[in-house]
Design an enzyme around this catalytic site. Structure first.
Site, PDB file in Angstrom:
ATOM      1  N   LYS A  94      44.016  34.590  32.238  1.00  9.43           N
ATOM      2  CA  LYS A  94      45.143  35.513  32.431  1.00  9.43           C
ATOM      3  C   LYS A  94      46.465  34.825  32.767  1.00  9.43           C
ATOM      4  O   LYS A  94      47.529  35.330  32.449  1.00  9.43           O
ATOM      5  CB  LYS A  94      44.793  36.545  33.499  1.00  9.43           C
ATOM      6  CG  LYS A  94      43.770  37.548  32.974  1.00  9.43           C
ATOM      7  CD  LYS A  94      43.714  38.783  33.829  1.00  9.43           C
ATOM      8  CE  LYS A  94      42.917  39.881  33.155  1.00  9.43           C
ATOM      9  NZ  LYS A  94      41.453  39.608  33.163  1.00  9.43           N
ATOM     10  N   GLU A 116      49.866  45.995  36.858  1.00  4.82           N
ATOM     11  CA  GLU A 116      48.704  46.788  37.221  1.00  4.82           C
ATOM     12  C   GLU A 116      47.516  45.844  37.316  1.00  4.82           C
ATOM     13  O   GLU A 116      47.523  44.782  36.689  1.00  4.82           O
ATOM     14  CB  GLU A 116      48.429  47.844  36.151  1.00  4.82           C
ATOM     15  CG  GLU A 116      47.627  47.343  34.930  1.00  4.82           C
ATOM     16  CD  GLU A 116      48.335  46.264  34.113  1.00  4.82           C
ATOM     17  OE1 GLU A 116      49.576  46.209  34.143  1.00  4.82           O
ATOM     18  OE2 GLU A 116      47.640  45.465  33.446  1.00  4.82           O
ATOM     19  N   SER A 383      35.944  32.829  29.543  1.00  2.00           N
ATOM     20  CA  SER A 383      37.281  33.344  29.875  1.00  2.00           C
ATOM     21  C   SER A 383      37.626  33.203  31.354  1.00  2.00           C
ATOM     22  O   SER A 383      38.807  33.152  31.711  1.00  2.00           O
ATOM     23  CB  SER A 383      37.401  34.801  29.441  1.00  2.00           C
ATOM     24  OG  SER A 383      36.354  35.585  29.995  1.00  2.00           O
TER      25      SER A 383
HETATM   26  C1  LIG Z   1      40.478  40.361  32.610  1.00  2.00           C
HETATM   27  C2  LIG Z   1      39.388  39.505  32.113  1.00  2.00           C
HETATM   28  C3  LIG Z   1      38.748  39.742  30.875  1.00  2.00           C
HETATM   29  C4  LIG Z   1      39.050  40.910  30.001  1.00  2.00           C
HETATM   30  O1  LIG Z   1      40.348  40.983  29.516  1.00  2.00           O
HETATM   31  P1  LIG Z   1      40.716  40.647  28.011  1.00  2.00           P
HETATM   32  O2  LIG Z   1      42.137  41.079  27.905  1.00  2.00           O
HETATM   33  O3  LIG Z   1      39.808  41.429  27.111  1.00  2.00           O
HETATM   34  O4  LIG Z   1      40.544  39.188  27.823  1.00  2.00           O
HETATM   35  C5  LIG Z   1      37.779  38.849  30.453  1.00  2.00           C
HETATM   36  N1  LIG Z   1      37.411  37.805  31.216  1.00  2.00           N
HETATM   37  C6  LIG Z   1      37.984  37.556  32.414  1.00  2.00           C
HETATM   38  C7  LIG Z   1      37.516  36.394  33.205  1.00  2.00           C
HETATM   39  C8  LIG Z   1      38.982  38.400  32.911  1.00  2.00           C
HETATM   40  O5  LIG Z   1      39.528  38.138  34.114  1.00  2.00           O
END
Ligand SMILES: *Cc1c(COP(=O)(O)O)cnc(C)c1O
Length: 405
Positions: A94, A116, A383
């Site tokens: 993020k 948000e 992610s």
């Molecule tokens: C917020 C988040 C997501 C989901 O958000 P996307 O916009 O679909 O990437 C996925 N993995 C992690 C670790 C997150 O913090």
């Protein structure tokens, strides 16, 4: 896939029939101004120089592309690589977007930031970049989420942000977005809204995607260096869709690269028990964009459920709806149980605690890798890190075992 199909959205933010600008009249001019400033920034070498410097020295890019040797061996098929976005500052992808948008806010002369947040990850990333740039920061968060994610609330406050509880409706993410939009309508002269996923009105889905493309661009160069060829399969979890589109986008023109987005199957595909928009969802408009979403026959947005807060949202980013329509990207889902099993598997074989969101992508890899030949190459997006999910994962994964002790 032709080049033109990669060149979306158009000037009004349409990805085929999806996307657009479904916002109150007062936001139309500011959104256009944002889109124009973004175009200028995109063409400005100084903007890129500053962004690249921050991504490298503040956020920790490039992130490694790690060969998961033990997991590959265990599954007995394709070679599995993990793109380590979990190693970034604040623990997830993020920050790529938050830092890019903070730079834009600076160009726009806006000194106040709103955002948000659901689980708090985007709120923490935003509070972080606001501290870094000396910007005032207000984060809207559902009161229920604030209780569930008290640690992230404290992190945001320690970073100097104000966290405003939202008590309307379910008091979770959807209501927090509404409240942030309401603030923005009243404050747009002085305030930039850092939206947290590839969602909402134009230009956000495009902008957020572009700030995350670095994931795919790096992965592409790294796999070429390691293996001398492109991967066969890319896998990422899909909430709003930002980490997935960031990984996928630079490969869209490579027809031989398969891509799979993994949504949250929750407790199974029954109304209000999941957040898999392509499993029984429909076309509709939510919070600024036209896309696939979960709604009942009267068009009322349905409740959603996922063990991972980051995937627990009723709408998917419009570019994913478009890629789904084209058949370029496949979408599937993993249930809470699948994700928890993958969380345990990756933790124990690789020594990496995945975020529960990322564990959905890992669940799909775990399911298919063994059926692919050892010559095949998978890149899965890690992610985020699982530190934030330790309590929840422990409750599910260690509970019975502890009782048995
Ligand atoms: C917020 C988040 C997501 C989901 O958000 P996307 O916009 O679909 O990437 C996925 N993995 C992690 C670790 C997150 O913090």
């Amino acid at each position: 896939m032709s080049e033109t199909s990669v060149q979306v959205p158009d000037a009004t933010g349409h990805f085929g029939q999806f996307g657009g600008m479904f916002v109150p009249e007062t936001l139309m001019a500011p959104l256009q101004e944002l889109a124009d400033e973004y175009e200028r920034a995109r063409a400005d070498p100084e903007f890129h120089r500053e962004l690249e410097d921050l991504l490298r020295n503040y956020c920790g890019r490039p992130t490694p592309l790690y060969f998961a040797e033990r997991w590959t061996e265990m599954l007995g098929g394709a070679r599995i690589y993990l793109k380590r976005e979990d190693l970034l500052h604040t623990g997830a992808h993020k920050i790529n977007n938050a830092i890019g948008q903070a730079l834009l806010a600076k160009r726009l002369g806006k000194k106040r930031i709103i955002a948000e947040t659901g689980a708090g990850q985007h709120g923490v990333a935003t509070a972080t970049v606001c501290a870094r740039f000396g910007l005032e920061c207000v984060v809207y968060m559902g009161a229920v989420d604030m209780e569930r994610q008290a640690l992230n609330v404290a992190r945001m406050e320690l970073l100097g942000a104000e966290v405003r509880p939202v008590t309307a409706g379910q008091a979770t993410l959807k209501e927090a977005v509404n409240e942030a939009m309401r603030d923005w309508v009243a404050s747009v002269e002085t305030t930039h809204y850092i939206l947290g996923s590839a969602l909402g009105s134009h230009p956000f889905p495009m902008m957020v995607r572009d700030f995350h493309r670095v994931i795919g661009l790096e992965a592409r160069a790294q796999i070429m260096e390691r293996e001398g060829r492109l991967p066969d399969l890319l896998v990422a979890c899909v909430g709003g869709g930002s980490n997935a589109i960031g990984l996928f986008h630079p490969f869209l023109g490579d027809g031989a690269v398969r891509m799979v987005g993994v949504e949250a199957g929750g407790e199974g595909i029954r109304p209000e028990k999941h957040a898999a928009r392509f499993q029984g969802g429909k076309l509709g408009v939510l919070q600024g964009t036209k896309t696939w979403l979960l709604a009942d026959d009267d068009g009322q947005i349905e409740l959603t459920h996922s063990v991972s807060a980051g995937l627990d949202y009723a709408a998917i980013g419009p570019e994913h709806a478009y890629l789904h329509d084209l058949g370029r990207v496949e979408y599937t889902y993993a249930t809470d149980d699948d994700a928890l099993a993958a969380f345990r598997e990756v933790s124990r074989t690789e020594g990496i605690l995945p975020a529960l969101e990322s564990a959905h992508a890992m669940a799909y890899v775990s399911k298919v890798a063994g059926d692919l030949p050892p010559s095949a190459i998978i890149i899965a997006n890690m992610s985020g890190r699982g530190d934030k999910d330790v309590e929840q994962a422990a409750k599910y994964l260690l509970g019975p075992q502890r009782q048995g002790d």
